[in-house]
Design an enzyme around this catalytic site. Sequence first.
Site, PDB file in Angstrom:
ATOM      1  CB  THR A  69      -0.875   0.176   1.266  1.00 59.28           C
ATOM      2  OG1 THR A  69      -1.756  -1.039   1.312  1.00 59.28           O
ATOM      3  CG2 THR A  69      -1.885   1.273   1.161  1.00 59.28           C
ATOM      4  CD  GLU A 276       2.493  -6.743  -3.994  1.00 59.06           C
ATOM      5  OE1 GLU A 276       2.062  -7.471  -4.910  1.00 59.06           O
ATOM      6  OE2 GLU A 276       2.243  -6.779  -2.714  1.00 59.06           O
TER       7      GLU A 276
END
Length: 327
Positions: A69, A276
Site C-alpha cells: 500500500t 510485489e
Amino acid sequence: MRARIIYNPTAGREILTKNMLDILRILEKAGYETSTYATTAEPKSAQNEARRAALAGFDLLVAAGGDGTINEVVSGIADLERRPKVGIIPAGTTNDYARALKIPRSDLLAAAEVIAAGHVIPMDIGQANDQYFVNIAAGGYLTDLTYEVPAKLKTIFGYLAYLVKGAEKLPSVRPIHMRVEYEGGVYDGSASMFFVAMTNSTGGFEMLDPNIVLGDGKFSLFILKTANIFEILQIIAAVLNGGKHLNHPQVLYAKTSFVKVESKDNQRLMINLDGEYGGDAPTTFTNHQQHIQIIGNRSDFADPIDTSNHRNQFVDMVEQLETTEMD
C-alpha cells in the site's frame, strides 16, 4: 489542511476498519480535515487514488496497510511536481518501511499520533525502469516469496508463512548468470539473488546494512554469488550476527546511485519491488534522492528490535529445511 487516508480494508484482519474512527479523531485533532478511501481489488487502486488526491490539492496522504500500500501511494505521486507529505499506519505482514522509520507497528493509534506530530524525513525513492519502490528491490531465487505466499496465509500466520515457504524453496535454489553494473564496478558471473536496498529493514530483519544512511542518494547493493544451501544459511546467520555478512566471500556489497541488471543465460530473472512482482530483467534502478517527504518517528516509543526472536525464527527455518530433506 486536508488529509486523505488510503487504506486496505482487509489488512491486519480488518483491524484498520475497526480503528478508523479513532484514527480520524487523532488526525482531526492535529488540524487536518480528514477523509478516507478504501482500496478495492482493482489494479493500482491505492496508486490511482493517491494521484487523484494529490492533484486535488490534499496536503497529506496516509498510506494505511502493508508495504504494498505504501509503494502504491508513493508511486501515485512520484512523478508529480507537487507531492503531498506521506504518513504511514502499518497493518501488513512485515511492515519493513514502518520499522525503518521507527513507526509503531503493533499500535495503530500510536502510529496515527506519529503522523499528528508531523516530523518530516526526506526519503529517497527508487525507480526500476518505469516503476517505483520505496524500500527494496530484489531478483533471483527466494525473492519471490512475498507474492508466492497466498494472502490468506499471510493474514493468518504472518511472517511465519514466509519462513515456512522459504525453507520449502531453499533446496530448489540454482545459480543464474547475471551481469550487474553499478557505480564503481561490474559483476558478471553466477549468483542466486541480488538486493537493492534503501533502508536497513528487509524481510522482518533490521540488520541488512549497518552502514545505511537514510536519504543519502545511495542504494545498498548485495549480490549473493552462491547457490549452495548451506552457504546461504551461513550468510543469513551472519546477517543476524550484526551485519557480518558484508565481509563474507560469497557476498558482493557496494554503495551506488544506480544498478543495471540483466540475465546472461536466457534464464528468467523476475524483479521484486517492495514485495510485489515488478517485471523481468533487464532492469535499470535509479535513486531519486530525498524525493518524498515521509512523516516518521523521532520519539522513543517505537517497537524495539528483538534480535533473539529473529534467531529463533532462523533456527525454525533450518529445522524445517532438514525435515523437508528427510521427507
